[in-house]
Design an enzyme around this catalytic site. Sequence first.
Site, PDB file in Angstrom:
ATOM      1  N   MET A 100      47.464  46.697  46.659  1.00  0.00           N
ATOM      2  CA  MET A 100      46.057  47.090  46.688  1.00  0.00           C
ATOM      3  C   MET A 100      45.130  45.885  46.664  1.00  0.00           C
ATOM      4  O   MET A 100      45.534  44.788  46.280  1.00  0.00           O
ATOM      5  CB  MET A 100      45.735  48.029  45.521  1.00  0.00           C
ATOM      6  CG  MET A 100      45.851  47.429  44.156  1.00  0.00           C
ATOM      7  SD  MET A 100      45.708  48.650  42.817  1.00  0.00           S
ATOM      8  CE  MET A 100      47.230  49.578  42.998  1.00  0.00           C
ATOM      9  N   CYS A 101      43.891  46.113  47.098  1.00  0.00           N
ATOM     10  CA  CYS A 101      42.853  45.092  47.088  1.00  0.00           C
ATOM     11  C   CYS A 101      43.262  43.932  48.005  1.00  0.00           C
ATOM     12  O   CYS A 101      43.524  44.126  49.179  1.00  0.00           O
ATOM     13  CB  CYS A 101      42.588  44.649  45.657  1.00  0.00           C
ATOM     14  SG  CYS A 101      41.122  43.636  45.423  1.00  0.00           S
TER      15      CYS A 101
END
Length: 221
Positions: free
Chosen positions: A135-136
Amino acid sequence: MKKKVAVILSGCGVYDGAEIHESVITLLRLDQRGAEVQCFAPNIAQKHVINHLTGEEMPESRNVLVESARIARGQVQDVRDAKVEDFDALIVPGGFGAAKNLSDFAEKGPDCAVNPDVLALAEAFAATCKPVGLMCISPALAAKIYGPGVVCTIGTDADTAGAVVKMGGTHEECDVHDIVEDVQRKLVTTPAYMTAQSISDAAGGIYKLVDRVLELTHEND
């Protein structure tokens, strides 16, 4: 039967370690879904320490494993001790620590290298086709883990997406509340705070990522 999930942290704090909101949301959702979790982090010095109040670099040194223990309430182990056969899935929250401590992507972009112990574990999950959630900024490392053609998202940031493509990845733009799945590789990614404007924004996509990663662990049950 409870699924066992390894979570790799990269320190404690968005600017020099793991993004705390993303990490806690991930751990919360895994617990809500009944998963057994073990956190890991590399036992190395952080690239640098940032004063999160001022944004300025501080003249001190901190250890990534020790700092990660703040988020994990002490329940964290050296990533070099993690064994893929002990787990059903792997998830890596974002924060600049992923680009500064788990790798040097923040400094070198597409010419980056991933920490050897982190890379060895991630590659082991890839080789055994066990589900992985990134994620991110963490999906920026996907091509280093899976090789050319891997499908992932960091949201809509053109420069970071360009670096993903330069490394051989295939980038798909994605809303903060959604996920992108590379079906062949069982890789699930979401933008989180690459585009999130609030903790609720980040939670929407992270919950979907965790849920999908856990669903994929049941495919061969």
